[in-house]
Design a protein around this motif. Structure first.
Motif, PDB file in Angstrom:
ATOM      1  N   ILE A   1       8.744   6.967 -11.041  1.00  0.00           N
ATOM      2  CA  ILE A   1       8.573   7.661  -9.762  1.00  0.00           C
ATOM      3  C   ILE A   1       9.545   7.123  -8.713  1.00  0.00           C
ATOM      4  O   ILE A   1      10.235   7.882  -8.018  1.00  0.00           O
ATOM      5  N   LEU A   2       9.645   5.807  -8.601  1.00  0.00           N
ATOM      6  CA  LEU A   2      10.457   5.205  -7.543  1.00  0.00           C
ATOM      7  C   LEU A   2      11.949   5.363  -7.808  1.00  0.00           C
ATOM      8  O   LEU A   2      12.728   5.572  -6.879  1.00  0.00           O
ATOM      9  N   THR A   3      12.362   5.265  -9.059  1.00  0.00           N
ATOM     10  CA  THR A   3      13.790   5.455  -9.346  1.00  0.00           C
ATOM     11  C   THR A   3      14.191   6.923  -9.198  1.00  0.00           C
ATOM     12  O   THR A   3      15.351   7.224  -8.907  1.00  0.00           O
ATOM     13  N   THR A   4      13.243   7.827  -9.386  1.00  0.00           N
ATOM     14  CA  THR A   4      13.547   9.253  -9.240  1.00  0.00           C
ATOM     15  C   THR A   4      13.682   9.648  -7.777  1.00  0.00           C
ATOM     16  O   THR A   4      14.633  10.348  -7.387  1.00  0.00           O
ATOM     17  N   PHE A   5      12.750   9.188  -6.935  1.00  0.00           N
ATOM     18  CA  PHE A   5      12.735   9.615  -5.532  1.00  0.00           C
ATOM     19  C   PHE A   5      13.398   8.614  -4.594  1.00  0.00           C
ATOM     20  O   PHE A   5      13.651   8.936  -3.430  1.00  0.00           O
ATOM     21  N   ASN A   6      13.661   7.405  -5.068  1.00  0.00           N
ATOM     22  CA  ASN A   6      14.219   6.369  -4.194  1.00  0.00           C
ATOM     23  C   ASN A   6      15.615   5.965  -4.665  1.00  0.00           C
ATOM     24  O   ASN A   6      15.981   4.802  -4.685  1.00  0.00           O
ATOM     25  N   GLY A   7      16.401   6.965  -5.029  1.00  0.00           N
ATOM     26  CA  GLY A   7      17.747   6.716  -5.496  1.00  0.00           C
ATOM     27  C   GLY A   7      18.698   6.449  -4.354  1.00  0.00           C
ATOM     28  O   GLY A   7      18.329   6.312  -3.192  1.00  0.00           O
ATOM     29  N   SER A   8      19.966   6.369  -4.707  1.00  0.00           N
ATOM     30  CA  SER A   8      20.986   6.040  -3.703  1.00  0.00           C
ATOM     31  C   SER A   8      21.129   7.129  -2.663  1.00  0.00           C
ATOM     32  O   SER A   8      21.568   6.872  -1.541  1.00  0.00           O
ATOM     33  N   GLY A   9      20.775   8.350  -3.009  1.00  0.00           N
ATOM     34  CA  GLY A   9      20.929   9.432  -2.038  1.00  0.00           C
ATOM     35  C   GLY A   9      19.752   9.597  -1.112  1.00  0.00           C
ATOM     36  O   GLY A   9      19.760  10.436  -0.216  1.00  0.00           O
ATOM     37  N   THR A  10      18.719   8.800  -1.282  1.00  0.00           N
ATOM     38  CA  THR A  10      17.516   8.907  -0.454  1.00  0.00           C
ATOM     39  C   THR A  10      17.689   8.154   0.854  1.00  0.00           C
ATOM     40  O   THR A  10      18.335   7.123   0.909  1.00  0.00           O
ATOM     41  N   ASP A  11      17.107   8.696   1.900  1.00  0.00           N
ATOM     42  CA  ASP A  11      17.149   8.032   3.196  1.00  0.00           C
ATOM     43  C   ASP A  11      16.549   6.635   3.077  1.00  0.00           C
ATOM     44  O   ASP A  11      15.482   6.450   2.498  1.00  0.00           O
ATOM     45  N   ASN A  12      17.248   5.650   3.602  1.00  0.00           N
ATOM     46  CA  ASN A  12      16.825   4.262   3.472  1.00  0.00           C
ATOM     47  C   ASN A  12      15.921   3.839   4.619  1.00  0.00           C
ATOM     48  O   ASN A  12      15.811   2.656   4.910  1.00  0.00           O
ATOM     49  N   ASN A  13      15.255   4.803   5.268  1.00  0.00           N
ATOM     50  CA  ASN A  13      14.360   4.505   6.369  1.00  0.00           C
ATOM     51  C   ASN A  13      13.168   3.687   5.879  1.00  0.00           C
ATOM     52  O   ASN A  13      12.673   3.870   4.768  1.00  0.00           O
ATOM     53  N   GLU A  14      12.720   2.764   6.748  1.00  0.00           N
ATOM     54  CA  GLU A  14      11.637   1.854   6.358  1.00  0.00           C
ATOM     55  C   GLU A  14      10.387   2.608   5.954  1.00  0.00           C
ATOM     56  O   GLU A  14       9.785   2.328   4.909  1.00  0.00           O
ATOM     57  N   TRP A  15       9.961   3.573   6.751  1.00  0.00           N
ATOM     58  CA  TRP A  15       8.719   4.283   6.471  1.00  0.00           C
ATOM     59  C   TRP A  15       8.867   5.230   5.291  1.00  0.00           C
ATOM     60  O   TRP A  15       7.886   5.503   4.587  1.00  0.00           O
ATOM     61  N   THR A  16      10.093   5.738   5.050  1.00  0.00           N
ATOM     62  CA  THR A  16      10.317   6.570   3.870  1.00  0.00           C
ATOM     63  C   THR A  16      10.124   5.770   2.593  1.00  0.00           C
ATOM     64  O   THR A  16       9.461   6.212   1.643  1.00  0.00           O
ATOM     65  N   ILE A  17      10.701   4.567   2.570  1.00  0.00           N
ATOM     66  CA  ILE A  17      10.557   3.705   1.397  1.00  0.00           C
ATOM     67  C   ILE A  17       9.097   3.313   1.193  1.00  0.00           C
ATOM     68  O   ILE A  17       8.567   3.360   0.072  1.00  0.00           O
ATOM     69  N   MET A  18       8.418   2.938   2.272  1.00  0.00           N
ATOM     70  CA  MET A  18       7.013   2.563   2.162  1.00  0.00           C
ATOM     71  C   MET A  18       6.167   3.747   1.695  1.00  0.00           C
ATOM     72  O   MET A  18       5.233   3.584   0.898  1.00  0.00           O
TER      73      MET A  18
END
Length: 322
Positions: free
Chosen positions: A167-184
């Motif tokens: 799940i995390l590698t699919t949605f939290n890739g390099s192209g994902t916004d690195n915003n703190e709340w997005t990651i959390m």
């Protein structure tokens, strides 16, 4: 002869019928002893346990640390000075400085916020989703129960760590916004999606054991609707095992978040968390072991505090363990 009317004015203590095997109890006139319920008996038992007060004190400390970190430190947890790189603990910096010259004490304090927020929100989401599906499955029964139970079995078959990695590698890739709340939010979503079946099973079992009780049957016979039966009668009597499991699960999720962050697929910089600090310290354990010791000590203490609180509450709510 004594005057009957005068004798009737003399107040005498009322004697209650003794309990089985017990002595009569004097009760003052006009006052009746209200029977304690399950929660009342549990609280009376919890107050006598030192382990409950110790774990609760640590939890209050960590929650206050997460909510008001500025009360515990005035240091900068994000920015550092390279001239202070790997300076050992001293009176100026209790936990020393990391390789980028950042205050380890300030980072440890601020790291509690991400870890505890992720754990609490994940547990709330898990309890709401799993509890609702368990309530529906247990109360409706039949094909509804069968369908929801098979869906839960599918999620049970997913390995927790492997599912989180996918799940995390699919949605939290390099192209994902690195915003703190997005990651959390992504970490919270992965933990919730993979954990709700356990709560669903617990709630379903509690509902199946309770829905045929006499007071439920009486409420249904008096014309009470489904909503009233669920929220007025079923839910209050099925919450105890869910709340106990939720308390233990907070500690488990704090450790899980640290594990995912350590593997590099959970929270990432600029977020400050105990898992990230442990991950950054793994290559410097021989040069600066304090970088690993302090966040690990806070992490272990927080996890044990929630687990011990859950265990003491479970023992208090279970009459067989008193």
């Amino acid at each position: 002869m004594s005057d009957p009317s005068a004798a009737s004015l003399v107040s005498t203590p009322r004697v209650e019928a003794p309990a089985e095997g017990g002595a009569p109890t004097n009760v003052a006139p006009g006052k009746q002893q209200r029977p304690r319920g399950l929660l009342g008996d549990a609280w009376l038992d919890l107050r006598r346990k030192p382990l409950f007060w110790i774990s609760a004190a640590f939890i209050v400390f960590f929650v206050a640390m997460a909510a008001f970190p500025s009360l515990f430190t005035s240091g900068d947890a994000v920015n550092g000075d390279l001239s202070r790189s790997l300076v050992k603990p001293s009176s100026d910096a209790w936990f020393g400085y990391d390789v980028q010259g950042r205050d380890v004490f300030a980072r440890t304090i601020y790291g509690a916020r991400a870890s505890i927020v992720v754990a609490l929100l994940s547990v709330i989401g898990t309890l709401l989703i799993g509890g609702a599906m368990g309530m529906i499955a247990g109360y409706r029964g039949g094909w509804v129960d069968a369908v929801l139970s098979r869906i839960a079995d599918i999620f049970f078959g997913l390995p927790f760590v492997l599912g989180s990695i996918v799940i995390l590698t699919t949605f939290n890739g390099s192209g994902t916004d690195n915003n703190e709340w997005t990651i959390m939010g992504l970490v919270i979503m992965s933990l919730t999606v993979l954990s709700w079946p356990v709560v669903m099973r617990l709630m379903r079992s509690a509902v199946l054991a309770t829905k045929e009780a006499d007071y439920i049957v009486a409420a249904r016979a008096l014309g009470a609707g489904t909503g009233r039966i669920i929220f007025k009668h079923l839910l209050p009597n099925c919450l105890a095992p869910i709340l106990v499991y939720g308390t233990i699960m907070v500690g488990s999720f704090i450790g899980t978040e640290a594990t995912l962050s350590f593997l590099g697929i959970g929270l990432k910089s600029p977020v400050v968390s105990w898992g990230i600090m442990i991950s950054e310290a793994q290559n410097l354990i021989r040069v600066a072991p304090y970088l690993l010791f302090f966040p690990s000590a806070f992490l272990v203490t927080a996890v044990l505090s929630f687990v011990m609180l859950g265990e003491t509450v479970r023992e208090a709510l279970d009459p067989k363990l008193r």
